[in-house]
Design an enzyme around this catalytic site. Sequence first.
Site, short mmCIF file in Angstrom:
data_model
loop_
_atom_site.label_atom_id
_atom_site.label_comp_id
_atom_site.label_asym_id
_atom_site.label_seq_id
_atom_site.Cartn_x
_atom_site.Cartn_y
_atom_site.Cartn_z
N PRO A 2 0.84 -1.21 0.00
CA PRO A 2 0.00 0.00 0.00
C PRO A 2 0.87 1.26 0.00
O PRO A 2 1.86 1.31 0.73
CB PRO A 2 -0.80 -0.09 1.30
CG PRO A 2 -0.48 -1.42 1.90
CD PRO A 2 0.71 -1.98 1.21
N GLU A 3 0.51 2.22 -0.83
CA GLU A 3 1.22 3.50 -0.87
C GLU A 3 0.25 4.59 -0.40
O GLU A 3 -0.86 4.30 0.03
CB GLU A 3 1.74 3.77 -2.30
CG GLU A 3 2.71 2.67 -2.78
CD GLU A 3 3.26 2.90 -4.18
OE1 GLU A 3 3.39 4.06 -4.60
OE2 GLU A 3 3.55 1.90 -4.86
N HIS A 95 -5.06 -14.98 8.80
CA HIS A 95 -3.99 -14.01 9.09
C HIS A 95 -4.50 -12.76 9.82
O HIS A 95 -3.87 -11.71 9.75
CB HIS A 95 -3.23 -13.57 7.83
CG HIS A 95 -2.68 -14.70 7.01
ND1 HIS A 95 -1.74 -15.58 7.50
CD2 HIS A 95 -2.95 -15.09 5.74
CE1 HIS A 95 -1.45 -16.47 6.55
NE2 HIS A 95 -2.17 -16.20 5.48
N ARG A 289 13.52 -4.01 -8.46
CA ARG A 289 12.08 -3.77 -8.61
C ARG A 289 11.74 -3.66 -10.08
O ARG A 289 12.50 -3.12 -10.86
CB ARG A 289 11.68 -2.45 -7.93
CG ARG A 289 11.73 -2.52 -6.43
CD ARG A 289 11.73 -1.11 -5.89
NE ARG A 289 11.69 -1.10 -4.44
CZ ARG A 289 10.57 -1.19 -3.73
NH1 ARG A 289 9.41 -1.29 -4.33
NH2 ARG A 289 10.63 -1.16 -2.43
#
Length: 299
Positions: A2-3, A95, A289
């Site tokens: 998440p950004e 989770h 990346r």
Amino acid sequence: MPELPEVETLRSDLSREIVGKKIKAVTVDNGRWVRRHKSAKAFRDLLEGQTIKAVERVGKYLLIPLDSGNTLVLHLGMSGQLHRAKTPKTPKIKHTHIVFGFTQGGELWFVDPRTFGEAFVSVPLNEAGQAALQLSDSVVNAEARVLRRRISELHELGFDPVESMLTWEQFGYFLHHKPVQLKAFLMDQHTIAGIGNVYSDEILFAAGLRYDRLSSSLSTTEVRRLYRALVEILAEAIKHRGSSLADEQYRDLEGRTGNFSQFHEVYDRAGLACRRCRNTVQKVKWKDRNTYFCDHCQI
Ligand SMILES: [Zn+2]
């Protein structure tokens, strides 16, 4: 991962859902997610009985001030999610590691299949710490500055491009100050907080600049273009509730995916035609990346 746009989407949803609620009980199934505390009990003791005053964000961190004056900090790491459950009877998602139960009913779950996410309660800095911090945080706005002073862990983060506006001259100063590749510049959390691999590629495409251009080589026009692209891409992404990638790891509080992925111009579009020039979108490895760009539109 998440950004900023995904965390901002969660922030605005959470502020509708949990502000004013009182934390009745907290359960932690594994101390790894509250590793800054000496025990899960120490974490719980700082939260139970507390009322949530607001939900704020700096970069990718969610900051939740409590009526004790302490702040609950949540960081989703690579793959964390927050999920709202209407009743404690709702079957837990796999989770689910931390459950915040509210006296008014309902729960908030912290779900994380990996171990990069975390939660902790930050206690305000003493006055000496605050004085030292004032010297280093002159670029952020007053509101963010107050929050950062309260949370020592965040004082090294750079400016948050949604919370505080820079002039493009200030932005240009950061770019020219030290020559680094533009993708590294955008992703350096000490300069700009909240941008990662996805939005750096989209911002650079929108600005017409290559990931490996040196920050110090930008002309005045390019500096303005990059800053405008940064502000606009983040605003658009927030409007469309963030991006869920092919793994659909990012979900909002209700379990829905973000819609901005369909507007990605380059990210995860290797081999497809650039929507602007019809040349093929390229993919390269950059510092381990995947990096996407159009060789023709970005110089
Ligand atoms: Zn193109």
